[in-house]
Design an enzyme around this catalytic site. Structure first.
Site: not given
Length: 376
Positions: A95-96
């Site tokens: 994810c980020f």
């Protein structure tokens, strides 16, 4: 069982498939080669959770996220993640920042699908940082040569034959001139930079420490050459590629008429493709109308329209030579001659394709170094 990883170098060198759990809007702004966007939340869901986090705190935001991604919605997304994991057993997810979203996906895959799937520690931010560092290190540690030449001399063709060539136009999916727009769109700026950095990483891994880039402006269509690289290109040694006028016309006819027309037909069908191709050529000429001047633009447009009409009637493309020759003679050649004069002090070699290839390959062989490993 494979564990989570922070070995970003091997991920990119191995073209390892990765599942991006960020929202679609994040993915569109920038991602990596060989990644697929299978988000935990949609854009609207992410926005709602973000607003909740700001107003009510982390616990409330997490609770809202679980309510939004539940039931059938959760089942469908879990199935997509599981399909990816089974199809790519050597892959990873991220994810980020490698935090909550990828951990949730990882947990649900393990607990509800029985799949232990590793994630990238640090996520997108760490991967992106690694690639930016890869580019910065190459600019500091490697040698670069700029390949210049008049329009149509085949600079891109030369780069394609060099193991140490960096095709900026290829990464930008644009031929770099007012006529350079391709049928399909360009990558996002971040995707352009990421693709270039991965290319450099692989070439350095192969032992190259000396690169050749085509002489470009700051912008290649909608993509911008990284600032450090573009600044370097103003001082790097310059190799000048030469070819006959006839060969240049032939090459431009091939790239900007025959091949581009075929791309439009392949994408849109014969009738619509031909119409869109003709429209694209006219738009490209219109982009330089001010620099051409009204009368010259009008004359070239008339020649182009006649060539397009001839092509539509019988498929012949020879009529296009007239506007190509006129555009080279009256516009591009004077501009490039001026550029060559202004850069004359940096030219270290000039010659035709065979001579330039020999020179650049010899220079590369002399500059080869061992794989820089984790320092790349």
């Amino acid at each position: 069982m494979r564990g989570d990883t922070s070995n970003y170098r091997d991920l990119f060198l191995g073209d390892v498939p990765m599942m991006d759990a960020r929202a679609p809007i994040e993915f569109r702004k920038g991602a990596f080669p060989h990644t697929v966007n299978l988000p935990l939340m949609t854009d609207s869901e992410r926005q709602k959770v973000g607003t909740c986090y700001t107003q009510q705190g982390e616990a409330a935001a997490i609770a809202l996220g679980h309510r939004l991604v539940s039931g059938q919605v959760k089942a469908e997304r879990l199935a997509a993640w599981a399909d990816f994991a089974r199809a790519h057993p050597d892959g990873y997810l991220y994810c980020f920042r490698g935090g909550l979203r990828s951990q949730i996906v990882q947990t649900w895959l393990r607990e509800e699908a029985g799949i232990a799937y590793p994630r990238v520690i640090g996520g997108y931010k760490a991967l992106r940082g690694f690639l930016l560092d890869t580019l910065d290190r190459a600019l500091a540690e490697c040698g670069f040569v700029v390949l210049g030449g008049m329009t149509g001399t085949g600079k891109t063709d030369v780069l394609a034959q060099l193991a140490h060539g960096l095709d900026l136009e290829g990464h930008a999916h644009h031929r770099g001139s007012s006529f350079g727009k391709r049928v399909t769109g360009q990558p996002a700026q971040i995707d352009f930079e990421n693709g270039l950095a991965v290319d450099i990483l692989k070439k350095r891994h192969a032992g190259h420490a000396h690169f050749v880039v085509e002489d470009e402006g700051q912008a290649i269509g909608a993509c911008s050459v990284p600032v450090g690289l573009h600044q370097g290109m103003q001082r790097y040694p310059l190799v000048w590629l030469e070819d006959s006028f006839e060969n240049r016309v032939r090459r431009i006819l091939r790239d900007y008429v025959v091949n581009l027309g075929a791309e439009f037909v392949a994408e849109h069908g014969h009738e619509q493709g031909q119409l869109l191709f003709a429209q694209r050529l006219r738009q490209s000429l219109d982009k330089i109308q001010k620099r051409l001047g009204g009368l010259r633009h009008q004359q070239l447009a008339a020649i182009m329209d006649a060539a397009l009409a001839e092509q539509a009637r019988g498929g012949g493309v020879e009529g296009h030579r007239a506007w190509i020759e006129a555009l080279l003679t009256s516009y591009y050649d004077p501009m490039y001659r001026h550029q060559r004069e202004s850069k004359a002090g940096r030219i270290v070699f000039s010659g035709d394709e065979a001579a330039v290839l020999e020179y650049l390959r010899r220079a590369s062989t002399m500059a080869r170094r061992p794989d820089p490993g984790t320092s790349a």
